[in-house]
Design a protein around this motif. Structure first.
Motif, PDB file in Angstrom:
ATOM      1  N   UNK A 130       0.823  -1.211   0.000  1.00 32.54           N
ATOM      2  CA  UNK A 130       0.000   0.000   0.000  1.00 32.54           C
ATOM      3  C   UNK A 130       0.856   1.260   0.000  1.00 32.54           C
ATOM      4  N   UNK A 131       0.223   2.349  -0.371  1.00 34.70           N
ATOM      5  CA  UNK A 131       0.882   3.648  -0.287  1.00 34.70           C
ATOM      6  C   UNK A 131       1.026   4.044   1.183  1.00 34.70           C
ATOM      7  N   UNK A 132       2.100   4.740   1.533  1.00 35.10           N
ATOM      8  CA  UNK A 132       2.261   5.184   2.923  1.00 35.10           C
ATOM      9  C   UNK A 132       1.060   6.011   3.382  1.00 35.10           C
ATOM     10  N   UNK A 133       0.610   5.719   4.597  1.00 33.55           N
ATOM     11  CA  UNK A 133      -0.499   6.468   5.180  1.00 33.55           C
ATOM     12  C   UNK A 133      -1.878   5.937   4.847  1.00 33.55           C
ATOM     13  N   UNK A 134      -1.961   4.865   4.058  1.00 35.96           N
ATOM     14  CA  UNK A 134      -3.270   4.301   3.723  1.00 35.96           C
ATOM     15  C   UNK A 134      -3.959   3.807   4.986  1.00 35.96           C
ATOM     16  N   UNK A 135      -5.173   4.272   5.219  1.00 35.70           N
ATOM     17  CA  UNK A 135      -5.968   3.829   6.362  1.00 35.70           C
ATOM     18  C   UNK A 135      -6.559   2.469   6.014  1.00 35.70           C
ATOM     19  N   UNK A 136      -6.271   1.457   6.837  1.00 34.04           N
ATOM     20  CA  UNK A 136      -6.687   0.095   6.503  1.00 34.04           C
ATOM     21  C   UNK A 136      -7.778  -0.465   7.404  1.00 34.04           C
ATOM     22  N   UNK A 137      -7.687  -0.221   8.690  1.00 37.71           N
ATOM     23  CA  UNK A 137      -8.664  -0.806   9.600  1.00 37.71           C
ATOM     24  C   UNK A 137      -8.708  -0.048  10.920  1.00 37.71           C
ATOM     25  N   UNK A 138      -9.672  -0.440  11.730  1.00 37.17           N
ATOM     26  CA  UNK A 138      -9.954   0.225  12.996  1.00 37.17           C
ATOM     27  C   UNK A 138     -10.160  -0.828  14.070  1.00 37.17           C
ATOM     28  N   UNK A 139      -9.471  -0.680  15.181  1.00 31.24           N
ATOM     29  CA  UNK A 139      -9.703  -1.532  16.338  1.00 31.24           C
ATOM     30  C   UNK A 139     -10.516  -0.765  17.366  1.00 31.24           C
ATOM     31  N   UNK A 140     -11.511  -1.422  17.950  1.00 24.98           N
ATOM     32  CA  UNK A 140     -12.341  -0.815  18.999  1.00 24.98           C
ATOM     33  C   UNK A 140     -12.407  -1.790  20.169  1.00 24.98           C
ATOM     34  N   UNK A 141     -12.108  -1.283  21.350  1.00 25.75           N
ATOM     35  CA  UNK A 141     -12.200  -2.099  22.550  1.00 25.75           C
ATOM     36  C   UNK A 141     -10.869  -2.736  22.904  1.00 25.75           C
ATOM     37  N   UNK A 142     -10.907  -3.547  23.925  1.00 25.00           N
ATOM     38  CA  UNK A 142     -12.051  -4.222  24.514  1.00 25.00           C
ATOM     39  C   UNK A 142     -12.922  -3.303  25.372  1.00 25.00           C
ATOM     40  N   UNK A 143     -14.199  -3.634  25.312  1.00 23.81           N
ATOM     41  CA  UNK A 143     -15.219  -2.929  26.090  1.00 23.81           C
ATOM     42  C   UNK A 143     -16.451  -3.827  26.133  1.00 23.81           C
ATOM     43  N   UNK A 144     -17.461  -3.407  26.869  1.00 24.35           N
ATOM     44  CA  UNK A 144     -18.701  -4.191  26.934  1.00 24.35           C
ATOM     45  C   UNK A 144     -19.273  -4.368  25.527  1.00 24.35           C
ATOM     46  N   UNK A 145     -19.747  -5.579  25.259  1.00 24.25           N
ATOM     47  CA  UNK A 145     -20.267  -5.899  23.929  1.00 24.25           C
ATOM     48  C   UNK A 145     -21.344  -4.927  23.482  1.00 24.25           C
ATOM     49  N   UNK A 146     -22.276  -4.621  24.371  1.00 26.22           N
ATOM     50  CA  UNK A 146     -23.392  -3.761  23.971  1.00 26.22           C
ATOM     51  C   UNK A 146     -22.929  -2.349  23.615  1.00 26.22           C
ATOM     52  N   UNK A 147     -21.861  -1.885  24.241  1.00 24.87           N
ATOM     53  CA  UNK A 147     -21.330  -0.556  23.909  1.00 24.87           C
ATOM     54  C   UNK A 147     -20.708  -0.554  22.512  1.00 24.87           C
ATOM     55  N   UNK A 148     -19.945  -1.581  22.208  1.00 24.72           N
ATOM     56  CA  UNK A 148     -19.322  -1.671  20.882  1.00 24.72           C
ATOM     57  C   UNK A 148     -20.381  -1.899  19.807  1.00 24.72           C
ATOM     58  N   UNK A 149     -21.394  -2.706  20.125  1.00 28.05           N
ATOM     59  CA  UNK A 149     -22.449  -2.982  19.146  1.00 28.05           C
ATOM     60  C   UNK A 149     -23.218  -1.725  18.751  1.00 28.05           C
ATOM     61  N   UNK A 150     -23.247  -0.725  19.611  1.00 34.37           N
ATOM     62  CA  UNK A 150     -23.909   0.536  19.256  1.00 34.37           C
ATOM     63  C   UNK A 150     -23.187   1.243  18.114  1.00 34.37           C
ATOM     64  N   UNK A 151     -21.916   0.916  17.937  1.00 31.05           N
ATOM     65  CA  UNK A 151     -21.119   1.516  16.865  1.00 31.05           C
ATOM     66  C   UNK A 151     -21.038   0.595  15.648  1.00 31.05           C
ATOM     67  N   UNK A 152     -20.862  -0.697  15.883  1.00 28.25           N
ATOM     68  CA  UNK A 152     -20.555  -1.619  14.781  1.00 28.25           C
ATOM     69  C   UNK A 152     -21.618  -2.692  14.548  1.00 28.25           C
ATOM     70  N   UNK A 153     -22.711  -2.645  15.261  1.00 30.49           N
ATOM     71  CA  UNK A 153     -23.699  -3.721  15.224  1.00 30.49           C
ATOM     72  C   UNK A 153     -24.331  -4.009  13.878  1.00 30.49           C
ATOM     73  N   UNK A 154     -24.297  -3.067  12.949  1.00 29.29           N
ATOM     74  CA  UNK A 154     -24.916  -3.273  11.634  1.00 29.29           C
ATOM     75  C   UNK A 154     -23.937  -3.744  10.564  1.00 29.29           C
ATOM     76  N   UNK A 155     -22.680  -3.910  10.928  1.00 26.86           N
ATOM     77  CA  UNK A 155     -21.673  -4.297   9.935  1.00 26.86           C
ATOM     78  C   UNK A 155     -21.623  -5.813   9.755  1.00 26.86           C
ATOM     79  N   UNK A 156     -21.315  -6.273   8.535  1.00 25.22           N
ATOM     80  CA  UNK A 156     -21.189  -7.717   8.307  1.00 25.22           C
ATOM     81  C   UNK A 156     -19.826  -8.239   8.762  1.00 25.22           C
ATOM     82  N   UNK A 157     -19.794  -9.536   9.043  1.00 21.72           N
ATOM     83  CA  UNK A 157     -18.526 -10.193   9.336  1.00 21.72           C
ATOM     84  C   UNK A 157     -17.636 -10.155   8.101  1.00 21.72           C
ATOM     85  N   UNK A 158     -16.336 -10.075   8.316  1.00 14.84           N
ATOM     86  CA  UNK A 158     -15.388 -10.203   7.214  1.00 14.84           C
ATOM     87  C   UNK A 158     -15.307 -11.680   6.859  1.00 14.84           C
ATOM     88  N   UNK A 159     -15.510 -12.001   5.605  1.00 18.89           N
ATOM     89  CA  UNK A 159     -15.469 -13.411   5.158  1.00 18.89           C
ATOM     90  C   UNK A 159     -14.423 -13.590   4.089  1.00 18.89           C
TER      91      UNK A 159
END
Length: 116
Positions: A87-116
């Motif tokens: 990749x080119x330098x500085x390319x944004x690739x991914x985001x880590x969130x947590x660890x934290x309570x599941x319900x708190x993280x799900x408020x942000x990411x709950x509608x996203x599909x699993x990576x397959x």
């Protein structure tokens, strides 16, 4: 229950090895942020370190998720590639969130599909 979520950009074409490395960067970076912030890392460690890898559409959606996580006070880490291999330098690739309570993280990411 606690978990950590890693969100990967779906529009990037990465080799499996590159993807694995980026996810590892996101996981460790978010963990270190969580530890600094006083998030419940010990509980997460005791529960088995649940991690879920999800997919978003593109950079814009990833940045929106990062902002939402920050507004909600969730520990998060945005990965920007060094540009040494695929990749080119500085390319944004991914985001880590947590660890934290599941319900708190799900408020942000709950509608996203699993990576397959």
């Amino acid at each position: 229950m606690y978990k950590q979520v890693i969100v990967v950009r779906g529009d990037l074409k990465l080799s499996r090895g590159k993807l694995a490395a980026q996810v590892a960067h996101a996981s460790l970076g978010a963990f270190l942020r969580a530890k600094e912030s006083g998030a419940p890392v010990e509980e997460w460690l005791r529960e088995g370190q649940k991690k879920v890898v999800l997919k978003c559409k593109d950079k814009e959606e990833l940045l929106e998720l990062h902002e939402l996580a920050k507004r909600r006070g969730l520990p998060s880490f945005l990965v920007r590639d060094a540009g040494l291999t695929e990749l080119e330098p500085g390319t944004v690739t991914c985001l880590g969130i947590g660890p934290e309570r599941e319900e708190e993280i799900d408020r942000v990411t709950g509608d996203l599909p699993l990576l397959r």
